[in-house]
Design a protein around this motif. Structure first.
Motif, mmCIF file in Angstrom:
data_model
loop_
_atom_site.group_PDB
_atom_site.id
_atom_site.type_symbol
_atom_site.label_atom_id
_atom_site.label_comp_id
_atom_site.label_asym_id
_atom_site.label_seq_id
_atom_site.Cartn_x
_atom_site.Cartn_y
_atom_site.Cartn_z
ATOM 1 N N GLU A 1 -7.228 2.128 -53.123
ATOM 2 C CA GLU A 1 -7.412 3.490 -52.621
ATOM 3 C C GLU A 1 -8.228 4.312 -53.606
ATOM 4 O O GLU A 1 -7.857 4.461 -54.764
ATOM 5 C CB GLU A 1 -6.059 4.172 -52.386
ATOM 6 C CG GLU A 1 -6.186 5.567 -51.788
ATOM 7 C CD GLU A 1 -4.846 6.198 -51.464
ATOM 8 O OE1 GLU A 1 -4.818 7.418 -51.233
ATOM 9 O OE2 GLU A 1 -3.832 5.469 -51.460
ATOM 10 N N HIS A 2 -9.359 4.823 -53.148
ATOM 11 C CA HIS A 2 -10.221 5.668 -53.968
ATOM 12 C C HIS A 2 -9.699 7.108 -53.918
ATOM 13 O O HIS A 2 -9.320 7.606 -52.860
ATOM 14 C CB HIS A 2 -11.655 5.626 -53.434
ATOM 15 C CG HIS A 2 -12.636 6.385 -54.257
ATOM 16 N ND1 HIS A 2 -12.819 7.744 -54.144
ATOM 17 C CD2 HIS A 2 -13.506 5.980 -55.206
ATOM 18 C CE1 HIS A 2 -13.748 8.144 -54.981
ATOM 19 N NE2 HIS A 2 -14.189 7.097 -55.641
ATOM 20 N N ALA A 3 -9.667 7.766 -55.057
ATOM 21 C CA ALA A 3 -9.247 9.169 -55.110
ATOM 22 C C ALA A 3 -9.824 9.818 -56.355
ATOM 23 O O ALA A 3 -10.014 9.158 -57.381
ATOM 24 C CB ALA A 3 -7.721 9.276 -55.119
ATOM 25 N N LEU A 4 -10.088 11.107 -56.267
ATOM 26 C CA LEU A 4 -10.569 11.913 -57.383
ATOM 27 C C LEU A 4 -9.638 13.110 -57.568
ATOM 28 O O LEU A 4 -9.026 13.580 -56.601
ATOM 29 C CB LEU A 4 -11.988 12.402 -57.129
ATOM 30 C CG LEU A 4 -13.094 11.345 -57.187
ATOM 31 C CD1 LEU A 4 -14.389 11.894 -56.588
ATOM 32 C CD2 LEU A 4 -13.323 10.899 -58.626
ATOM 33 N N PRO A 5 -9.519 13.627 -58.778
ATOM 34 C CA PRO A 5 -8.688 14.822 -58.974
ATOM 35 C C PRO A 5 -9.222 16.006 -58.179
ATOM 36 O O PRO A 5 -10.431 16.158 -58.012
ATOM 37 C CB PRO A 5 -8.798 15.082 -60.480
ATOM 38 C CG PRO A 5 -9.291 13.815 -61.078
ATOM 39 C CD PRO A 5 -10.132 13.154 -60.031
ATOM 40 N N ASP A 6 -8.300 16.850 -57.723
ATOM 41 C CA ASP A 6 -8.660 18.055 -56.979
ATOM 42 C C ASP A 6 -7.846 19.215 -57.543
ATOM 43 O O ASP A 6 -6.617 19.143 -57.616
ATOM 44 C CB ASP A 6 -8.346 17.866 -55.495
ATOM 45 C CG ASP A 6 -8.901 18.976 -54.617
ATOM 46 O OD1 ASP A 6 -9.065 20.113 -55.109
ATOM 47 O OD2 ASP A 6 -9.178 18.716 -53.436
ATOM 48 N N ALA A 7 -8.540 20.279 -57.939
ATOM 49 C CA ALA A 7 -7.863 21.438 -58.522
ATOM 50 C C ALA A 7 -6.780 22.001 -57.602
ATOM 51 O O ALA A 7 -5.773 22.534 -58.075
ATOM 52 C CB ALA A 7 -8.893 22.525 -58.848
ATOM 53 N N ALA A 8 -6.966 21.870 -56.297
ATOM 54 C CA ALA A 8 -5.999 22.422 -55.345
ATOM 55 C C ALA A 8 -4.650 21.712 -55.398
ATOM 56 O O ALA A 8 -3.657 22.231 -54.885
ATOM 57 C CB ALA A 8 -6.564 22.352 -53.925
ATOM 58 N N ASP A 9 -4.610 20.523 -56.020
ATOM 59 C CA ASP A 9 -3.352 19.777 -56.124
ATOM 60 C C ASP A 9 -2.588 20.071 -57.409
ATOM 61 O O ASP A 9 -1.510 19.508 -57.637
ATOM 62 C CB ASP A 9 -3.636 18.268 -56.073
ATOM 63 C CG ASP A 9 -4.160 17.801 -54.733
ATOM 64 O OD1 ASP A 9 -3.793 18.418 -53.709
ATOM 65 O OD2 ASP A 9 -4.938 16.828 -54.707
ATOM 66 N N ALA A 10 -3.110 20.935 -58.267
ATOM 67 C CA ALA A 10 -2.555 21.091 -59.614
ATOM 68 C C ALA A 10 -1.084 21.473 -59.623
ATOM 69 O O ALA A 10 -0.324 21.035 -60.494
ATOM 70 C CB ALA A 10 -3.371 22.122 -60.394
ATOM 71 N N LEU A 11 -0.650 22.286 -58.663
ATOM 72 C CA LEU A 11 0.744 22.728 -58.686
ATOM 73 C C LEU A 11 1.706 21.659 -58.178
ATOM 74 O O LEU A 11 2.921 21.878 -58.178
ATOM 75 C CB LEU A 11 0.910 24.020 -57.886
ATOM 76 C CG LEU A 11 0.175 25.243 -58.448
ATOM 77 C CD1 LEU A 11 0.706 26.523 -57.828
ATOM 78 C CD2 LEU A 11 0.267 25.334 -59.966
ATOM 79 N N LEU A 12 1.191 20.503 -57.773
ATOM 80 C CA LEU A 12 2.061 19.369 -57.490
ATOM 81 C C LEU A 12 2.625 18.779 -58.777
ATOM 82 O O LEU A 12 3.618 18.047 -58.754
ATOM 83 C CB LEU A 12 1.295 18.272 -56.729
ATOM 84 C CG LEU A 12 0.816 18.620 -55.324
ATOM 85 C CD1 LEU A 12 -0.048 17.479 -54.773
ATOM 86 C CD2 LEU A 12 1.997 18.885 -54.395
ATOM 87 N N LEU A 13 1.981 19.076 -59.900
ATOM 88 C CA LEU A 13 2.445 18.585 -61.190
ATOM 89 C C LEU A 13 3.656 19.384 -61.657
ATOM 90 O O LEU A 13 3.661 20.618 -61.570
ATOM 91 C CB LEU A 13 1.340 18.716 -62.240
ATOM 92 C CG LEU A 13 0.146 17.775 -62.114
ATOM 93 C CD1 LEU A 13 -0.969 18.236 -63.045
ATOM 94 C CD2 LEU A 13 0.566 16.349 -62.446
ATOM 95 N N PRO A 14 4.690 18.720 -62.182
ATOM 96 C CA PRO A 14 5.787 19.453 -62.811
ATOM 97 C C PRO A 14 5.252 20.297 -63.967
ATOM 98 O O PRO A 14 4.207 20.000 -64.551
ATOM 99 C CB PRO A 14 6.711 18.336 -63.317
ATOM 100 C CG PRO A 14 6.386 17.143 -62.470
ATOM 101 C CD PRO A 14 4.922 17.262 -62.174
ATOM 102 N N LEU A 15 5.984 21.336 -64.320
ATOM 103 C CA LEU A 15 5.521 22.268 -65.346
ATOM 104 C C LEU A 15 5.160 21.577 -66.656
ATOM 105 O O LEU A 15 4.166 21.928 -67.299
ATOM 106 C CB LEU A 15 6.593 23.330 -65.604
ATOM 107 C CG LEU A 15 6.721 24.435 -64.543
ATOM 108 C CD1 LEU A 15 7.937 25.303 -64.833
ATOM 109 C CD2 LEU A 15 5.459 25.287 -64.509
#
Length: 208
Positions: A166-180
């Motif tokens: 599966e190809h994927a690139l980071p996306d700034a819109a996903d940042a809040l999926l990360l724990p603090l």
């Protein structure tokens, strides 16, 4: 605001609390410096925020530096805090949210034909391996039977064509999926491998 320029993608996102207000994402290859500031300018209020998050890598040497420099400059100008996060956990967090995996390895393009890789489990998001840069064959062996996700999988596919990649690139819109804890790193580059150039010891003449 979130800035992500660590890979071939360039993306920005603006949040109000946990709510996404605006985002932009483009595949730019090596054109991060030219694309980033216009992207930020198009966000509401020019992207101004009380906190700036930036992808510190690993990934593209130049891309990482562009994003970190922009985040630091804006934080200084706006008198706000800048924090960092790593590209590999972000890819993993997005994959866990999207596909319901329980264990996977995030893989990105590295230097000299190698790949950056790190394993994760969820929930909660936890790293199971240390960040490593490996040649494709060694990476494939380290992955074993775990799912592998990220742009670096294109280096692995020829070695195991029967597997699903599966190809994927980071996306700034996903940042809040990360724990603090994953988005509270110092805003300085995480290159993922030692530099190719070695410093010359004091008192030693460089070779000509």
């Amino acid at each position: 605001m979130v800035i992500d320029t660590a890979t071939a993608a360039c993306s920005v996102a603006l949040f109000a609390g946990e709510r996404l207000l605006a985002r932009a994402h483009a595949l730019v290859g090596r054109g991060h410096a030219e694309q980033l500031l216009p992207m930020i300018a198009q966000l509401p209020d020019g992207g101004r925020a009380e906190l700036i998050l930036v992808d510190i890598g690993p990934g593209s040497f130049t891309g990482v530096r562009v994003g970190v420099a922009a985040a630091r400059a804006l934080a200084l100008g706006w008198e706000v805090e800048a924090r960092g996060y790593s590209s590999l956990p972000l890819i993993a967090a997005a994959a866990f949210a999207r596909a319901g995996h329980r264990e996977l390895v995030a893989v990105l393009e590295g230097g000299h034909g190698e790949v950056f890789m790190q394993g994760f489990t969820a929930p909660p998001l936890l790293a199971t391996d240390a960040l490593a840069s490996r040649p494709p064959a060694a990476a494939l062996a380290a992955i074993g039977d775990r799912a592998a996700i990220g742009e670096g999988t294109r280096r692995l596919a020829p070695l195991a064509p029967d597997r699903e990649w599966e190809h994927a690139l980071p996306d700034a819109a996903d940042a809040l999926l990360l724990p603090l804890a994953f988005r509270a790193l110092p805003p300085r580059p995480l290159y993922g491998r030692a530099p190719d150039a070695k410093p010359v010891p004091s008192g030693v003449e460089p070779s000509r």
